[in-house]
Design an enzyme around this catalytic site. Structure first.
Site, mmCIF file in Angstrom:
data_model
loop_
_atom_site.group_PDB
_atom_site.id
_atom_site.type_symbol
_atom_site.label_atom_id
_atom_site.label_comp_id
_atom_site.label_asym_id
_atom_site.label_seq_id
_atom_site.Cartn_x
_atom_site.Cartn_y
_atom_site.Cartn_z
ATOM 1 N N LYS A 146 0.835 -1.210 0.000
ATOM 2 C CA LYS A 146 0.000 0.000 0.000
ATOM 3 C C LYS A 146 0.864 1.252 0.000
ATOM 4 O O LYS A 146 0.679 2.156 -0.801
ATOM 5 C CB LYS A 146 -0.945 -0.001 1.199
ATOM 6 C CG LYS A 146 -1.859 1.227 1.248
ATOM 7 C CD LYS A 146 -2.705 1.276 2.500
ATOM 8 C CE LYS A 146 -3.857 0.333 2.454
ATOM 9 N NZ LYS A 146 -4.817 0.530 3.576
ATOM 10 N N HIS A 199 -3.648 -38.092 10.913
ATOM 11 C CA HIS A 199 -2.422 -38.830 11.187
ATOM 12 C C HIS A 199 -1.340 -37.929 11.769
ATOM 13 O O HIS A 199 -0.157 -38.274 11.766
ATOM 14 C CB HIS A 199 -1.920 -39.501 9.908
ATOM 15 C CG HIS A 199 -2.839 -40.566 9.402
ATOM 16 N ND1 HIS A 199 -2.710 -41.893 9.750
ATOM 17 C CD2 HIS A 199 -3.939 -40.490 8.617
ATOM 18 C CE1 HIS A 199 -3.664 -42.602 9.174
ATOM 19 N NE2 HIS A 199 -4.430 -41.769 8.475
ATOM 20 N N LYS A 214 8.856 -4.868 14.548
ATOM 21 C CA LYS A 214 9.326 -4.176 13.340
ATOM 22 C C LYS A 214 10.283 -3.034 13.698
ATOM 23 O O LYS A 214 11.324 -2.845 13.054
ATOM 24 C CB LYS A 214 8.137 -3.606 12.561
ATOM 25 C CG LYS A 214 7.267 -4.638 11.871
ATOM 26 C CD LYS A 214 6.163 -3.917 11.103
ATOM 27 C CE LYS A 214 5.251 -4.872 10.387
ATOM 28 N NZ LYS A 214 4.169 -4.168 9.649
ATOM 29 N N GLU A 247 10.191 -5.892 3.986
ATOM 30 C CA GLU A 247 10.455 -7.199 3.356
ATOM 31 C C GLU A 247 10.044 -7.186 1.887
ATOM 32 O O GLU A 247 10.760 -7.691 1.014
ATOM 33 C CB GLU A 247 9.689 -8.304 4.107
ATOM 34 C CG GLU A 247 10.030 -8.417 5.580
ATOM 35 C CD GLU A 247 9.078 -7.645 6.467
ATOM 36 O OE1 GLU A 247 8.905 -8.037 7.628
ATOM 37 O OE2 GLU A 247 8.492 -6.634 6.005
ATOM 38 N N GLY A 280 -5.246 -4.793 5.568
ATOM 39 C CA GLY A 280 -4.397 -5.741 4.836
ATOM 40 C C GLY A 280 -4.951 -7.152 4.790
ATOM 41 O O GLY A 280 -5.019 -7.782 3.736
ATOM 42 N N ARG A 281 -5.355 -7.682 5.936
ATOM 43 C CA ARG A 281 -5.825 -9.076 5.984
ATOM 44 C C ARG A 281 -7.225 -9.242 5.412
ATOM 45 O O ARG A 281 -7.718 -10.349 5.270
ATOM 46 C CB ARG A 281 -5.765 -9.605 7.419
ATOM 47 C CG ARG A 281 -6.548 -8.780 8.433
ATOM 48 C CD ARG A 281 -6.169 -9.197 9.846
ATOM 49 N NE ARG A 281 -6.773 -8.365 10.883
ATOM 50 C CZ ARG A 281 -6.326 -7.191 11.281
ATOM 51 N NH1 ARG A 281 -5.254 -6.675 10.702
ATOM 52 N NH2 ARG A 281 -6.920 -6.530 12.257
#
Length: 501
Positions: free
Chosen positions: A152, A330, A455, A158, A212-213
């Site tokens: 954005k 499993h 951060k 990163e 964002g999410r």
């Protein structure tokens, strides 16, 4: 359920849903509206933000994505050497990656979507670990690769380091002028997009009222998915999400799927104190659902204070995890059946994306999968008693080991098929379940201040690493453990470093 529905009334959930769809600033700590529902609203819908209907703006961006993705897919838009761009690398992290990856994985094996994709490739580069870069660029050629940079602000550390690395990969092969042909952006910061070398005409925007999410239905997800599967399939995904949005907005609470799931999850996590929830899709194509919902849920409701800033005296949120059935059976079902109580969401599909039936087998492969889907929920509910085991002839010594308590909660969700439309419904259902849970808990489900401290400290560590690499000297500015580990780390020089450009 009557008590929980009364709780929803006391918590004014209906009013909070109204405020969300009305564009009110319910994200109070950031003074923002929460309008991801507008991203999938039909053209004739009216959803306002600060007095303006935002739906036309959304459809303007969707139309721009349609035009661009059609050009790339048809071969009208070509790379610097004139070759079609058949491979897409999408660079983003967090909400810019998990949601689109979930949808991509769900559609990858859906027949109509797979046919539309043809031989195209879509890869997601998220981790700043150079191994992830190596894996995502492996086998690709710069001249046939289109890169989508999703940030954005165009400052996410990163993402931008990965973007600079891939830009160098393109430039080292095709020259600097190729960047404008091989890289596009999903961002609102046109100044930095242009300075990066991307043509700002090829920047696809979104808005501050998109968290964002919650952004998979914005250009963040729609652009890479449209490039891979065509705009028509992505439109069906958006329609499915809107279908669940209208259920959330309009249905009475005793028939409202997201509200009921939100109430049940709150009951299990906060009232009963069960600290985890397992998301268990009996469908391999939903293998990336749990990682996406981890972020949507845990980043939203993992809060220690109310929306007014007061300490919360009860547990909020839960640890979400999951694995597709029957793989999970499993792996961790032992704990679910006989260890800690872990409420489960079982998700099944009536019609397989790829049905297989072997002659002579009692049931089809998909039937075998779904038999486990039905059995697991039943086993958690009913368990197995000492008396039943003794009747079956189990020895006294083994009875304690084979006893199942039962009365372990689960919800079962059965989809008719896994299509773009039902994937959209599933996404929206979980987004709104999380919102309902937050409304009842009294937290702000739409900020994420808890991710900031790490951060900030990473910036301090970065400066220290740079200084130590260039000037030497011992690290002393952190806690004892961190000082020790950093000094040990810096003793070794990085070797075999691959350099682009």
């Amino acid at each position: 359920m009557s008590l929980l529905l009364n709780l929803a009334k006391e918590a004014e959930v209906e009013e909070k849903i109204r405020q969300m769809f009305a564009g009110e600033h319910i994200n109070q700590t950031e003074n923002r509206a929460v309008l991801h529902v507008a991203l999938r609203a039909p053209k004739d819908e009216v959803i306002t933000f600060d007095g303006k209907n935002v739906v036309p703006d959304v459809h303007q961006v969707l139309e721009k994505i349609k035009v661009f993705s059609d050009k790339v897919r048809s071969g009208e838009w070509v790379g610097a050497t004139g070759k079609p761009l058949t491979d897409v690398v999408c660079i983003g992290i967090g909400g810019s990656f998990l949601g689109p990856l979930f949808v991509h994985t769900a559609l990858q094996t859906e027949p109509k979507s797979a046919e539309a994709a043809g031989n195209r490739q879509l890869r997601f580069l998220s981790n700043v670990d150079p191994v992830d870069i190596s894996l995502n660029l492996d086998g690709l050629q710069p001249e046939t690769t289109l890169v989508v940079v999703v940030s954005k602000t165009f400052t996410t550390a990163e993402t931008m380091l990965n973007a600079r690395t891939v830009r160098s990969w393109i430039i080292s092969s095709l020259g600097e002028s190729a960047v404008a042909k091989h890289m596009v952006a999903v961002s609102t910061n046109l100044k930095l997009v242009g300075e990066f070398g991307i043509n700002t005409d090829n920047a696809f925007g979104f808005w501050d009222w998109v968290g964002g999410r919650y952004s998979v239905c914005s250009a963040v997800g729609v652009l890479p998915l449209a490039l891979q599967y065509g705009f028509e399939n992505v439109s069906q995904f958006l329609q499915g999400a809107w279908d669940m949005d209208t259920c959330f907005r309009d249905a009475p609470f005793d028939e409202n799927i997201p509200v009921l799931l939100g109430l049940i999850t709150t009951w299990n996590a906060t009232f009963l104190g069960f600290s985890s929830r397992a998301i268990l899709p009996y469908c391999q194509a939903l293998s990336k659902l749990a990682p996406h919902i981890q972020q949507v849920s845990m980043e939203s409701n993992g809060k220690g204070v109310t929306i007014e800033g007061l300490p919360i005296p009860y547990p909020t949120g839960q640890i979400d995890f999951g694995e597709p059935g029957t793989n999970g059976q499993h792996s961790f079902y032992q704990l679910i059946h006989q260890g800690r109580v872990v409420p489960c969401d079982f998700i099944g599909v009536i019609k397989s994306q790829h049905p297989v039936y072997l002659k002579g087998e009692m049931v089809s492969n998909h039937d075998e999968l779904m038999c486990n889907f039905f059995a697991q929920a039943d086993a958690l509910a009913n368990g197995k008693t000492r008396e039943e085991l003794l009747t079956e002839g189990v020895s006294e010594a083994l009875v304690p080991h084979k006893t199942f308590t039962g009365n372990r909660p689960s919800s079962s969700i059965l989809l008719p098929a896994l299509t773009p439309y039902t994937v959209g419904q599933l996404l929206s259902m979980y987004e709104h379940q999380v919102a309902v849970q937050g409304f009842i808990l009294g937290v702000n489900s739409f900020d994420q201040w808890g991710v900031e401290l790490g951060k900030v400290l990473a910036l301090k560590v970065r400066k220290q690493v740079s200084k130590s690499r260039t000037e030497g000297g011992k690290v002393t500015d952190f806690n004892y453990s961190t000082n020790y580990l950093l000094n040990r780390y810096l003793q070794e020089k990085e070797e075999n470093t691959e350099t682009f450009g």
